[in-house]
Design a protein around this motif. Structure first.
Motif, PDB file in Angstrom:
ATOM      1  N   ALA A   1       0.835  -1.210   0.000  1.00 16.12           N
ATOM      2  CA  ALA A   1       0.000   0.000   0.000  1.00 16.12           C
ATOM      3  C   ALA A   1       0.867   1.257   0.000  1.00 16.12           C
ATOM      4  O   ALA A   1       0.613   2.214  -0.745  1.00 16.12           O
ATOM      5  CB  ALA A   1      -0.927  -0.009   1.214  1.00 16.12           C
ATOM      6  N   VAL A   2       1.917   1.260   0.827  1.00 15.01           N
ATOM      7  CA  VAL A   2       2.841   2.400   0.853  1.00 15.01           C
ATOM      8  C   VAL A   2       3.525   2.551  -0.507  1.00 15.01           C
ATOM      9  O   VAL A   2       3.700   3.657  -1.014  1.00 15.01           O
ATOM     10  CB  VAL A   2       3.889   2.220   1.973  1.00 15.01           C
ATOM     11  N   ALA A   3       3.892   1.410  -1.118  1.00 22.78           N
ATOM     12  CA  ALA A   3       4.568   1.437  -2.418  1.00 22.78           C
ATOM     13  C   ALA A   3       3.660   1.999  -3.513  1.00 22.78           C
ATOM     14  O   ALA A   3       4.131   2.721  -4.402  1.00 22.78           O
ATOM     15  CB  ALA A   3       5.038   0.040  -2.788  1.00 22.78           C
ATOM     16  N   VAL A   4       2.375   1.662  -3.460  1.00 16.27           N
ATOM     17  CA  VAL A   4       1.428   2.187  -4.456  1.00 16.27           C
ATOM     18  C   VAL A   4       1.345   3.710  -4.351  1.00 16.27           C
ATOM     19  O   VAL A   4       1.418   4.433  -5.361  1.00 16.27           O
ATOM     20  CB  VAL A   4       0.043   1.544  -4.271  1.00 16.27           C
ATOM     21  N   VAL A   5       1.192   4.210  -3.127  1.00 16.05           N
ATOM     22  CA  VAL A   5       1.140   5.668  -2.917  1.00 16.05           C
ATOM     23  C   VAL A   5       2.452   6.310  -3.375  1.00 16.05           C
ATOM     24  O   VAL A   5       2.460   7.355  -4.044  1.00 16.05           O
ATOM     25  CB  VAL A   5       0.870   5.991  -1.432  1.00 16.05           C
TER      26      VAL A   5
ATOM     27  N   VAL B   1      12.263  12.989  -7.807  1.00 15.68           N
ATOM     28  CA  VAL B   1      12.427  12.270  -6.537  1.00 15.68           C
ATOM     29  C   VAL B   1      12.275  10.775  -6.773  1.00 15.68           C
ATOM     30  O   VAL B   1      13.117   9.973  -6.378  1.00 15.68           O
ATOM     31  CB  VAL B   1      11.421  12.766  -5.477  1.00 15.68           C
ATOM     32  N   GLY B   2      11.177  10.393  -7.425  1.00 17.67           N
ATOM     33  CA  GLY B   2      10.980   8.991  -7.758  1.00 17.67           C
ATOM     34  C   GLY B   2      10.268   8.194  -6.691  1.00 17.67           C
ATOM     35  O   GLY B   2      10.330   8.512  -5.488  1.00 17.67           O
ATOM     36  N   GLY B   3       9.575   7.137  -7.132  1.00 16.80           N
ATOM     37  CA  GLY B   3       8.824   6.282  -6.223  1.00 16.80           C
ATOM     38  C   GLY B   3       9.643   5.627  -5.138  1.00 16.80           C
ATOM     39  O   GLY B   3       9.234   5.608  -3.966  1.00 16.80           O
ATOM     40  N   PRO B   4      10.824   5.051  -5.447  1.00 18.08           N
ATOM     41  CA  PRO B   4      11.613   4.398  -4.392  1.00 18.08           C
ATOM     42  C   PRO B   4      11.983   5.315  -3.237  1.00 18.08           C
ATOM     43  O   PRO B   4      11.937   4.910  -2.074  1.00 18.08           O
ATOM     44  CB  PRO B   4      12.856   3.915  -5.159  1.00 18.08           C
ATOM     45  N   VAL B   5      12.358   6.568  -3.536  1.00 17.71           N
ATOM     46  CA  VAL B   5      12.709   7.494  -2.453  1.00 17.71           C
ATOM     47  C   VAL B   5      11.469   7.839  -1.630  1.00 17.71           C
ATOM     48  O   VAL B   5      11.511   7.864  -0.387  1.00 17.71           O
ATOM     49  CB  VAL B   5      13.347   8.780  -3.017  1.00 17.71           C
ATOM     50  N   PHE B   6      10.352   8.100  -2.319  1.00 18.46           N
ATOM     51  CA  PHE B   6       9.105   8.353  -1.597  1.00 18.46           C
ATOM     52  C   PHE B   6       8.744   7.164  -0.708  1.00 18.46           C
ATOM     53  O   PHE B   6       8.229   7.342   0.404  1.00 18.46           O
ATOM     54  CB  PHE B   6       7.963   8.636  -2.570  1.00 18.46           C
TER      55      PHE B   6
ATOM     56  N   LEU C   1       3.137   9.195  -6.273  1.00 16.42           N
ATOM     57  CA  LEU C   1       3.871  10.424  -5.969  1.00 16.42           C
ATOM     58  C   LEU C   1       5.118  10.541  -6.845  1.00 16.42           C
ATOM     59  O   LEU C   1       5.491  11.638  -7.278  1.00 16.42           O
ATOM     60  CB  LEU C   1       4.259  10.451  -4.492  1.00 16.42           C
ATOM     61  N   GLY C   2       5.763   9.396  -7.101  1.00 14.38           N
ATOM     62  CA  GLY C   2       6.949   9.393  -7.934  1.00 14.38           C
ATOM     63  C   GLY C   2       6.669   9.821  -9.357  1.00 14.38           C
ATOM     64  O   GLY C   2       7.517  10.445 -10.008  1.00 14.38           O
ATOM     65  N   ARG C   3       5.477   9.500  -9.849  1.00 16.75           N
ATOM     66  CA  ARG C   3       5.107   9.938 -11.198  1.00 16.75           C
ATOM     67  C   ARG C   3       4.783  11.425 -11.223  1.00 16.75           C
ATOM     68  O   ARG C   3       5.011  12.084 -12.241  1.00 16.75           O
ATOM     69  CB  ARG C   3       3.912   9.119 -11.692  1.00 16.75           C
ATOM     70  N   TRP C   4       4.271  11.935 -10.117  1.00  9.84           N
ATOM     71  CA  TRP C   4       4.016  13.373 -10.024  1.00  9.84           C
ATOM     72  C   TRP C   4       5.311  14.155  -9.887  1.00  9.84           C
ATOM     73  O   TRP C   4       5.442  15.256 -10.424  1.00  9.84           O
ATOM     74  CB  TRP C   4       3.100  13.671  -8.826  1.00  9.84           C
TER      75      TRP C   4
ATOM     76  N   GLY D   1      10.111  -4.890 -11.875  1.00 10.26           N
ATOM     77  CA  GLY D   1      11.300  -4.798 -11.026  1.00 10.26           C
ATOM     78  C   GLY D   1      11.329  -3.515 -10.225  1.00 10.26           C
ATOM     79  O   GLY D   1      11.647  -3.517  -9.038  1.00 10.26           O
ATOM     80  N   THR D   2      10.981  -2.394 -10.878  1.00  9.73           N
ATOM     81  CA  THR D   2      10.970  -1.103 -10.176  1.00  9.73           C
ATOM     82  C   THR D   2       9.925  -1.082  -9.072  1.00  9.73           C
ATOM     83  O   THR D   2      10.172  -0.558  -7.974  1.00  9.73           O
ATOM     84  CB  THR D   2      10.698   0.039 -11.177  1.00  9.73           C
ATOM     85  N   PHE D   3       8.739  -1.663  -9.337  1.00  4.22           N
ATOM     86  CA  PHE D   3       7.703  -1.672  -8.301  1.00  4.22           C
ATOM     87  C   PHE D   3       8.130  -2.555  -7.124  1.00  4.22           C
ATOM     88  O   PHE D   3       7.881  -2.219  -5.959  1.00  4.22           O
ATOM     89  CB  PHE D   3       6.371  -2.158  -8.860  1.00  4.22           C
TER      90      PHE D   3
END
Length: 356
Positions: free
Chosen positions: A39-43, A54-59, A47-50, A304-306
């Motif tokens: 769930a945290v990864a989806v959010v 920064v990117g999803g992994p850092v978020f 955010l990473g696409r917005w 892999g990224t997800f």
């Protein structure tokens, strides 16, 4: 029904239900924490696409840390969070290996070897000298140095088994390494863009100067371009340096312990040569042989990224401020100095070898 199906002398009828029951029990234990990490990864992905800089992994690691600080996930969540933080990360590396040919792996690994050996020498030599100057204990000094020079917590885990480190020494080292893992994920992409590094140069920098695999991947994915694939190969090649280092430490410890029967038999080979590393090489081999259709590469890359994002969410969710505080000031200072030295020497060696 045949008698063999329920006879006590026949293992299949008894072992299969027990295995199924054990699997169901493990699933019940891990599901809550794993679902939370996903769930945290989806959010974080949204955010990473917005905010792609920064990117999803850092978020993911930041959001996970915020959730851990605000809600303190309890024991019920711990097994699933642990699965997200380690096995899921290892699976992501195997998946990302499907987008690399074995020729790339060999070429990148060989080309980055001078920088890897140089930064390892800086970490080990600097750790011994500066650690003594700061009064950091022997085992803690070794663990922080190896963790900084090779592969973070994985190197600490493998080294611990051969130098007989105490629990508080392990905690100091892991806490210190973790602080600078988070700092690297947040700082390296911005510094890389500030320095104008190419994807190739940043991948080599992250692969040699960032500690844990998860942090290397997060920093490189955030940087964008081809930096992630290059950084992963460099990092995994760097991980192989753990083999001679652990062997040397095992022999050194055996020599110091008069009468101790240790030597090579005391080496934790399952930690030194992790299964996911072999899986990565197998995936790259399959791609080289053309078994994996090129049309699958974009989907596998997204997967892999997800998975990386899920893993970093797990790392963030497992954060405990007390562990960071428990590292103390001197090991933390040693880790910070070594981190800066290794990062600077990586860029310097790249400039000297013409890879910058």
């Amino acid at each position: 029904m045949s008698s063999w199906a329920h006879g006590p002398g026949h293992g299949w009828s008894w072992s299969m239900p027990h295995r199924l029951a054990g699997g169901a029990a493990r699933l019940r234990r891990t599901a809550p924490g794993l679902v939370l990490a996903v769930a945290v990864a989806v959010v974080a992905t949204v955010l990473g696409r917005w905010v792609p800089v920064v990117g999803g992994p850092v978020f993911a690691i930041v959001l996970g840390g915020v959730v851990a600080a605000l809600f303190a996930p309890g024991e019920r969540m711990s097994p699933g969070i642990a699965v997200a933080a380690k096995p899921v990360l290892q699976a992501s590396i195997v998946v990302l290996g499907t987008g690399l040919s074995l020729q790339q792996v060999i070429t990148v690994g060989a080309g980055s070897l001078p920088v890897m050996l140089g930064t390892l020498a800086v970490a080990l030599g600097g750790g011994w000298l500066i650690g003594r100057m700061l009064g950091v204990g022997g085992a803690t000094r070794i663990l922080v140095s190896v963790g900084t020079g090779i592969c973070g917590a994985s190197a600490i885990a493998a080294t611990t088994a051969v130098i007989d480190a105490r629990k508080h020494e392990i905690a100091y080292a892991v806490g210190t390494i973790f602080v600078f893992n988070v700092a690297a994920v947040l700082a390296f992409p911005a510094l890389g863009h500030l320095f104008g590094l190419s994807d190739h140069a940043f991948g080599l920098w992250a692969g040699t100067a960032v500690n844990d695999t998860s942090s290397v991947v997060a920093a490189a994915v955030s940087y964008g371009g081809d930096a992630s694939s290059y950084a992963i190969v460099v990092k995994l090649t760097r991980t192989l340096l753990l083999v001679p280092v652990v062997i040397a430490l095992a022999l050194w410890t055996a020599h110091r312990q008069a009468g101790a029967d240790r030597g090579l038999r005391g080496i934790p080979w399952h930690r030194v040569l992790p299964l996911f590393l072999l899986g990565f090489l197998a995936a790259a081999t399959l791609d080289t042989l053309g078994v994996i259709p090129p049309a699958w590469h974009p989907t596998l890359s997204l997967l892999g990224t997800f998975l990386i994002t899920v893993a970093l969410a797990g790392v963030g969710l497992s954060l405990r401020p007390s562990e960071i505080r428990g590292a103390g000031t001197r090991p933390l200072l040693l880790g910070g100095i070594l981190w800066i030295m290794v990062a600077a020497s990586s860029l310097g060696l790249q400039a000297l070898t013409g890879t910058l």
